[in-house]
Write an enzyme that holds these catalytic residues in place. Sequence first.
Site, PDB file in Angstrom:
ATOM      1  N   GLY A  15      93.245  40.695  34.696  1.00 52.02           N
ATOM      2  CA  GLY A  15      93.181  41.898  35.536  1.00 52.02           C
ATOM      3  C   GLY A  15      94.582  42.444  35.768  1.00 52.02           C
ATOM      4  O   GLY A  15      95.500  41.692  36.060  1.00 52.02           O
ATOM      5  N   ARG A  76      90.953  40.681  28.537  1.00 51.36           N
ATOM      6  CA  ARG A  76      90.529  39.282  28.686  1.00 51.36           C
ATOM      7  C   ARG A  76      89.991  38.883  27.317  1.00 51.36           C
ATOM      8  O   ARG A  76      88.987  39.435  26.876  1.00 51.36           O
ATOM      9  CB  ARG A  76      89.442  39.152  29.745  1.00 51.36           C
ATOM     10  CG  ARG A  76      89.874  39.627  31.136  1.00 51.36           C
ATOM     11  CD  ARG A  76      88.810  39.316  32.164  1.00 51.36           C
ATOM     12  NE  ARG A  76      88.960  40.089  33.373  1.00 51.36           N
ATOM     13  CZ  ARG A  76      89.736  39.777  34.400  1.00 51.36           C
ATOM     14  NH1 ARG A  76      90.481  38.692  34.353  1.00 51.36           N
ATOM     15  NH2 ARG A  76      89.792  40.537  35.475  1.00 51.36           N
ATOM     16  N   ASP A 107      95.379  33.068  36.733  1.00 51.66           N
ATOM     17  CA  ASP A 107      95.010  31.720  36.301  1.00 51.66           C
ATOM     18  C   ASP A 107      94.450  31.662  34.881  1.00 51.66           C
ATOM     19  O   ASP A 107      94.752  30.737  34.128  1.00 51.66           O
ATOM     20  CB  ASP A 107      94.066  31.040  37.317  1.00 51.66           C
ATOM     21  CG  ASP A 107      92.844  31.860  37.639  1.00 51.66           C
ATOM     22  OD1 ASP A 107      92.706  32.981  37.101  1.00 51.66           O
ATOM     23  OD2 ASP A 107      92.009  31.380  38.429  1.00 51.66           O
ATOM     24  N   THR A 130      98.612  38.912  40.158  1.00 56.27           N
ATOM     25  CA  THR A 130      97.188  39.059  40.487  1.00 56.27           C
ATOM     26  C   THR A 130      97.054  39.533  41.927  1.00 56.27           C
ATOM     27  O   THR A 130      97.769  39.048  42.808  1.00 56.27           O
ATOM     28  CB  THR A 130      96.393  37.745  40.302  1.00 56.27           C
ATOM     29  OG1 THR A 130      95.133  37.876  40.980  1.00 56.27           O
ATOM     30  CG2 THR A 130      97.096  36.525  40.834  1.00 56.27           C
ATOM     31  N   ASP A 132      94.644  38.848  43.656  1.00 59.11           N
ATOM     32  CA  ASP A 132      93.866  37.827  44.373  1.00 59.11           C
ATOM     33  C   ASP A 132      94.730  36.769  45.065  1.00 59.11           C
ATOM     34  O   ASP A 132      94.255  36.066  45.942  1.00 59.11           O
ATOM     35  CB  ASP A 132      92.923  37.104  43.389  1.00 59.11           C
ATOM     36  CG  ASP A 132      91.832  38.016  42.856  1.00 59.11           C
ATOM     37  OD1 ASP A 132      91.608  39.085  43.449  1.00 59.11           O
ATOM     38  OD2 ASP A 132      91.205  37.662  41.841  1.00 59.11           O
ATOM     39  N   ASP A 134      95.521  33.914  44.069  1.00 57.66           N
ATOM     40  CA  ASP A 134      94.884  32.599  43.997  1.00 57.66           C
ATOM     41  C   ASP A 134      95.639  31.630  43.083  1.00 57.66           C
ATOM     42  O   ASP A 134      95.062  31.007  42.197  1.00 57.66           O
ATOM     43  CB  ASP A 134      93.431  32.748  43.540  1.00 57.66           C
ATOM     44  CG  ASP A 134      93.305  33.523  42.241  1.00 57.66           C
ATOM     45  OD1 ASP A 134      94.289  34.141  41.817  1.00 57.66           O
ATOM     46  OD2 ASP A 134      92.213  33.509  41.645  1.00 57.66           O
ATOM     47  N   ARG A 167      78.796  53.972  63.549  1.00 60.36           N
ATOM     48  CA  ARG A 167      78.207  53.189  62.452  1.00 60.36           C
ATOM     49  C   ARG A 167      78.884  51.839  62.271  1.00 60.36           C
ATOM     50  O   ARG A 167      80.063  51.682  62.595  1.00 60.36           O
ATOM     51  CB  ARG A 167      78.343  53.963  61.144  1.00 60.36           C
ATOM     52  CG  ARG A 167      77.359  55.091  61.028  1.00 60.36           C
ATOM     53  CD  ARG A 167      77.666  55.925  59.800  1.00 60.36           C
ATOM     54  NE  ARG A 167      76.671  56.971  59.637  1.00 60.36           N
ATOM     55  CZ  ARG A 167      76.793  57.993  58.805  1.00 60.36           C
ATOM     56  NH1 ARG A 167      77.874  58.118  58.065  1.00 60.36           N
ATOM     57  NH2 ARG A 167      75.842  58.901  58.709  1.00 60.36           N
ATOM     58  N   MET A 174      87.874  43.127  46.800  1.00 62.16           N
ATOM     59  CA  MET A 174      87.929  42.259  45.616  1.00 62.16           C
ATOM     60  C   MET A 174      88.334  40.828  45.951  1.00 62.16           C
ATOM     61  O   MET A 174      89.029  40.596  46.948  1.00 62.16           O
ATOM     62  CB  MET A 174      88.902  42.829  44.593  1.00 62.16           C
ATOM     63  CG  MET A 174      88.220  43.732  43.592  1.00 62.16           C
ATOM     64  SD  MET A 174      89.372  44.222  42.315  1.00 62.16           S
ATOM     65  CE  MET A 174      88.242  44.975  41.158  1.00 62.16           C
ATOM     66  N   ARG A 176      87.030  37.456  43.508  1.00 70.02           N
ATOM     67  CA  ARG A 176      85.878  36.756  42.938  1.00 70.02           C
ATOM     68  C   ARG A 176      85.808  35.329  43.454  1.00 70.02           C
ATOM     69  O   ARG A 176      84.753  34.842  43.808  1.00 70.02           O
ATOM     70  CB  ARG A 176      86.027  36.769  41.412  1.00 70.02           C
ATOM     71  CG  ARG A 176      84.758  36.463  40.687  1.00 70.02           C
ATOM     72  CD  ARG A 176      84.874  36.709  39.209  1.00 70.02           C
ATOM     73  NE  ARG A 176      86.234  36.621  38.711  1.00 70.02           N
ATOM     74  CZ  ARG A 176      86.668  37.267  37.644  1.00 70.02           C
ATOM     75  NH1 ARG A 176      85.860  38.078  36.994  1.00 70.02           N
ATOM     76  NH2 ARG A 176      87.902  37.116  37.220  1.00 70.02           N
ATOM     77  N   GLU A 192      86.016  43.446  62.700  1.00 71.35           N
ATOM     78  CA  GLU A 192      85.193  42.696  63.655  1.00 71.35           C
ATOM     79  C   GLU A 192      84.877  41.303  63.098  1.00 71.35           C
ATOM     80  O   GLU A 192      84.777  40.329  63.845  1.00 71.35           O
ATOM     81  CB  GLU A 192      83.880  43.450  63.926  1.00 71.35           C
ATOM     82  CG  GLU A 192      83.948  44.485  65.049  1.00 71.35           C
ATOM     83  CD  GLU A 192      85.000  45.569  64.835  1.00 71.35           C
ATOM     84  OE1 GLU A 192      85.162  46.038  63.696  1.00 71.35           O
ATOM     85  OE2 GLU A 192      85.687  45.913  65.822  1.00 71.35           O
TER      86      GLU A 192
HETATM   87  O1  F6P Z   1      92.279  40.892  39.288  1.00 70.94           O
HETATM   88  C1  F6P Z   1      91.426  39.969  39.855  1.00 70.94           C
HETATM   89  C2  F6P Z   1      90.125  40.616  40.114  1.00 70.94           C
HETATM   90  O2  F6P Z   1      90.427  41.748  40.788  1.00 70.94           O
HETATM   91  C3  F6P Z   1      89.034  39.875  40.867  1.00 70.94           C
HETATM   92  O3  F6P Z   1      89.172  39.870  42.242  1.00 70.94           O
HETATM   93  C4  F6P Z   1      87.819  40.586  40.393  1.00 70.94           C
HETATM   94  O4  F6P Z   1      86.672  39.848  40.555  1.00 70.94           O
HETATM   95  C5  F6P Z   1      88.135  40.787  38.954  1.00 70.94           C
HETATM   96  O5  F6P Z   1      89.523  40.944  38.894  1.00 70.94           O
HETATM   97  C6  F6P Z   1      87.424  41.912  38.287  1.00 70.94           C
HETATM   98  O6  F6P Z   1      88.010  42.092  37.037  1.00 70.94           O
HETATM   99  P1  F6P Z   1      87.511  43.031  35.869  1.00 70.94           P
HETATM  100  O7  F6P Z   1      87.256  44.336  36.480  1.00 70.94           O
HETATM  101  O8  F6P Z   1      88.644  43.052  34.933  1.00 70.94           O
HETATM  102  O9  F6P Z   1      86.306  42.395  35.326  1.00 70.94           O
END
Ligand code: F6P
Length: 327
Positions: A15, A76, A107, A130, A132, A134, A167, A174, A176, A192
């Site tokens: 990503g 990827r 990763d 990234t 994320d 992570d 509302r 994002m 995963r 909240e």
């Molecule tokens: O870059 C990481 C991430 O944003 C994740 O949080 C997300 O699930 C994933 O990439 C989605 O990636 P893509 O759109 O490339 O499938």
Amino acid sequence: MNTNIKKIAVLTSGGDAPGMNAGIRAVVRTAIYECMQVYGVYRGYQGLIEGDMVELKSKSVGNIIQRGGTILKSARSEEFRTEEGRAKAHEHLKAKGIDALVVLGGDGTFTGAEVFSKEYNIPVIGVPCTIDKDLSGTDHTIGYDTAMNTVIEAVDKIRDTAISHNRLFFIEVMGRDAGYLALRSGIGVGAEAILIPESPTYIDRLIEKLEKGRRSNKSSGIIIVAEGNEEGGAYKISKLVKERFDHYEMKVSVLGHMQRGGSPSANDRLLASQLGYNAVLGLKDGLSGVMVGKIHKDIKFSPFKEVIDHDATINEAFLKMVDVLSI
Ligand code: F6P
């Protein structure tokens, strides 16, 4: 040790993340300064398999430090997971006389780098990119700060309309497998509640919280849900809540890929510049199979294996704090 690396290649994989371009720029210019020749590989490992690369000069990376995405494009690659795919990639490196590789990604990128580097005994250094966050071995990853600011800006806008219409919004962020982005940005917007993969979702507790808010005259609210939340994403959670609590009109917003785009923040530009620069110095010093990171103020190199198997625990004190600050 001072190695005799003359030609390196740089690629971005997985990503994309804001700041990747600043990282590429730093790698290219540092390598040129160190008298190395640099190739830019397009579309990550897939481009390496197909030999899709060009030589980059100092000017090739001019005027990109402020740009989101990656000028080298990303992908990827399923093929790179196979021995045949990696063999083709190695052939292209050999044909060009490339001695070492700098890979910018997360990763998945480092998992591929670890295998490839060992298989062909080729020096590889990773730069953590990234949204994320992570990975261990670094306090921050490139792109995380920008993405956090993007989420905060979007949710602030949603809150304006949430308040105007009384509302309750379920906003999907994002992440995963990791809830860092959701947790930190959720704190930043005064959510909240924040639901993340690292912590179980107790719908009862969430409803109790919403009931409490209603009794104290809260007329609207923001619930942040990380994409990888175990109990489900924002649509699923809003449905579960609605079945038992229908005092507000409920809406769902999935922020999606806007979180990955945009001009990198000051922090991300700085981090990318520092890590890209040190990645090349690391190669020159003979390092391989490691990711360059920044911990506190220090540059650290950690083995790929360690940074990938990161400790997924989240700061529980943060979750407690969310409860307290959103009464
Ligand atoms: O870059 C990481 C991430 O944003 C994740 O949080 C997300 O699930 C994933 O990439 C989605 O990636 P893509 O759109 O490339 O499938």
